[in-house]
Write an enzyme that holds these catalytic residues in place. Sequence first.
Site, PDB file in Angstrom:
ATOM      1  N   GLY A  10       0.819  -1.214   0.000  1.00 38.07           N
ATOM      2  CA  GLY A  10       0.000   0.000   0.000  1.00 38.07           C
ATOM      3  C   GLY A  10       0.850   1.260   0.000  1.00 38.07           C
ATOM      4  CB  ALA A  60      -3.205  -5.012   6.107  1.00 41.41           C
ATOM      5  CB  SER A 103      -6.045   6.658  12.282  1.00 40.87           C
ATOM      6  OG  SER A 103      -6.556   7.841  11.698  1.00 40.87           O
ATOM      7  CE1 TYR A 163      -9.360   3.645   8.302  1.00 39.05           C
ATOM      8  CE2 TYR A 163      -9.509   5.981   8.852  1.00 39.05           C
ATOM      9  CZ  TYR A 163      -8.746   4.870   8.560  1.00 39.05           C
ATOM     10  OH  TYR A 163      -7.376   4.968   8.514  1.00 39.05           O
TER      11      TYR A 163
HETATM   12  N1  LIG Z   1      -3.136   7.635   4.617  1.00 37.62           N
HETATM   13  C1  LIG Z   1      -3.348   8.248   5.779  1.00 37.62           C
HETATM   14  O1  LIG Z   1      -3.376   9.491   5.857  1.00 37.62           O
HETATM   15  C2  LIG Z   1      -3.553   7.437   7.038  1.00 37.62           C
HETATM   16  C3  LIG Z   1      -3.835   8.126   8.212  1.00 37.62           C
HETATM   17  C4  LIG Z   1      -4.009   7.404   9.385  1.00 37.62           C
HETATM   18  C5  LIG Z   1      -3.885   6.027   9.377  1.00 37.62           C
HETATM   19  N2  LIG Z   1      -3.624   5.371   8.222  1.00 37.62           N
HETATM   20  C6  LIG Z   1      -3.478   3.904   8.290  1.00 37.62           C
HETATM   21  O2  LIG Z   1      -2.291   3.532   7.618  1.00 37.62           O
HETATM   22  C7  LIG Z   1      -2.420   2.218   7.067  1.00 37.62           C
HETATM   23  C8  LIG Z   1      -2.013   2.222   5.609  1.00 37.62           C
HETATM   24  O3  LIG Z   1      -2.890   3.084   4.891  1.00 37.62           O
HETATM   25  P1  LIG Z   1      -2.586   3.620   3.420  1.00 37.62           P
HETATM   26  O4  LIG Z   1      -2.960   5.046   3.394  1.00 37.62           O
HETATM   27  O5  LIG Z   1      -1.216   3.212   3.023  1.00 37.62           O
HETATM   28  O6  LIG Z   1      -3.705   2.828   2.579  1.00 37.62           O
HETATM   29  P2  LIG Z   1      -3.540   1.832   1.336  1.00 37.62           P
HETATM   30  O7  LIG Z   1      -4.913   1.439   0.946  1.00 37.62           O
HETATM   31  O8  LIG Z   1      -2.643   2.403   0.314  1.00 37.62           O
HETATM   32  O9  LIG Z   1      -2.803   0.586   1.993  1.00 37.62           O
HETATM   33  C9  LIG Z   1      -3.465  -0.407   2.722  1.00 37.62           C
HETATM   34  C10 LIG Z   1      -3.020  -1.750   2.177  1.00 37.62           C
HETATM   35  O10 LIG Z   1      -3.612  -2.766   2.976  1.00 37.62           O
HETATM   36  C11 LIG Z   1      -3.948  -3.823   2.114  1.00 37.62           C
HETATM   37  N3  LIG Z   1      -5.031  -4.611   2.725  1.00 37.62           N
HETATM   38  C12 LIG Z   1      -6.287  -4.188   3.027  1.00 37.62           C
HETATM   39  N4  LIG Z   1      -6.990  -5.195   3.553  1.00 37.62           N
HETATM   40  C13 LIG Z   1      -6.152  -6.274   3.614  1.00 37.62           C
HETATM   41  C14 LIG Z   1      -6.297  -7.587   4.086  1.00 37.62           C
HETATM   42  N5  LIG Z   1      -7.469  -8.034   4.569  1.00 37.62           N
HETATM   43  N6  LIG Z   1      -5.227  -8.437   4.012  1.00 37.62           N
HETATM   44  C15 LIG Z   1      -4.047  -7.999   3.486  1.00 37.62           C
HETATM   45  N7  LIG Z   1      -3.854  -6.750   3.024  1.00 37.62           N
HETATM   46  C16 LIG Z   1      -4.904  -5.887   3.090  1.00 37.62           C
HETATM   47  C17 LIG Z   1      -4.411  -3.159   0.832  1.00 37.62           C
HETATM   48  O11 LIG Z   1      -4.295  -4.064  -0.270  1.00 37.62           O
HETATM   49  C18 LIG Z   1      -3.455  -1.985   0.733  1.00 37.62           C
HETATM   50  O12 LIG Z   1      -2.342  -2.249  -0.089  1.00 37.62           O
HETATM   51  C19 LIG Z   1      -3.874   1.810   7.316  1.00 37.62           C
HETATM   52  O13 LIG Z   1      -3.913   0.985   8.460  1.00 37.62           O
HETATM   53  C20 LIG Z   1      -4.571   3.123   7.592  1.00 37.62           C
HETATM   54  O14 LIG Z   1      -5.699   2.950   8.428  1.00 37.62           O
HETATM   55  C21 LIG Z   1      -3.459   6.046   7.050  1.00 37.62           C
END
Ligand SMILES: NC(=O)c1ccc[n+]([C@@H]2O[C@H](COP(=O)([O-])OP(=O)(O)OC[C@H]3O[C@@H](n4cnc5c(N)ncnc54)[C@H](O)[C@@H]3O)[C@@H](O)[C@H]2O)c1
Length: 333
Positions: A10, A60, A103, A163
Amino acid sequence: MRVLVTGGAGFIGSHVVTALRKRGHEAIVFDVREDPAADVRDPAAVGRALAGVDAVCHQAAKVGLGDGVADAADYVSHNDLGTAVLLAAMAEAGVRTLVLAGSMVVYGEGRYGCARHGVVRPGPRAVADLDAGRFEPACPLCGQDLSPGLVREDAPADPRNVYATTKLAQEHLAAAWARCTGGSAVSLRYHNVYGPGMPRDTPYAGVASFFRSALARGQAPRVFEDGRQRRDFVHVRDVAAANAVALEAGAAPGALTAYNAGSGDPHTVGEMARTLAVAYGGPEPVVTGEYRLGDVRHITADSSRLRAELGWKPEVGFEEGVREFARAGMRGE
Ligand SMILES: NC(=O)c1ccc[n+]([C@@H]2O[C@H](COP(=O)([O-])OP(=O)(O)OC[C@H]3O[C@@H](n4cnc5c(N)ncnc54)[C@H](O)[C@@H]3O)[C@@H](O)[C@H]2O)c1
Ligand SMILES: [Zn+2]
């Protein structure tokens, strides 16, 4: 260290993998995007992946605001069932170190001060207020204007959407796992992460992605509310580094330690849109007055605990990071 990075294909996870490898660790990607069999909800697949692993970096998740409550079961499935399956498999395999992608959404509205009542906690904003363009939450006691402040880790949890609820439950599950196994768990409560490889706009994307995607289409970024809502935009490489230092440091056994992971340099959403539009050389943003239910007005972090206890500090400044983001590719482009 041999680290299993769930969600490692991701946006943030792929930067975590890069950061870990740069620091001499072995990073194993476990992500359903890369391999349909790598689903954290599958106990057998997770069990196999944990063989020989020292620590898990759990990125994930199904992210974003989604569509209200219609996809609630899917959020709970990926995020909470997935975390529960992972933790049970870690207990079984004897893996005792976990860093979780937390988060800031667990806090709901950020910290506010009323001139008369001190620190107060405004509830969700009323539709009538939002429709009338009254975006600032008022003091729940006297109705006066409030001034936003920095949220600390001990602020009460107040998840405002599906979420957010699943992100909070992940922390509670991780804390229960730590107590049962003597394992050490860290939750890095990321603020608004942006940077290269950010997914293009979908209902699940972050605000910087909406703006950047609009510019790529030759359109003006559309800024919701009045654009004065404050956020802490933190660069994805800084977040990846925070994961690496948290994995290396380990944490107190038997408990979950939460850290805010923000830049410490709050900006408004309008500023993000303008800075990005200038850097891209695209049309000026328009402020639309639209809103999304479940959005909070201001949320900015006090990330001093992460700095003090783990020696982390953000390296990418706002202007520099946004300029790079304007030029960088996004996922799905
Ligand atoms: N982007 C932000 O600003 C932000 C802020 C706070 C928290 N987060 C957290 O950071 C983490 C990564 O988020 P991101 O922005 O990189 O999102 P993203 O969607 O790019 O990455 C998440 C990854 O998790 C994988 N995934 C989802 N469900 C899965 C499962 N059941 N089994 C295996 N893989 C699975 C997806 O294929 C994806 O590649 C998440 O936990 C998200 O809640 C992100
Ligand atoms: Zn008051």
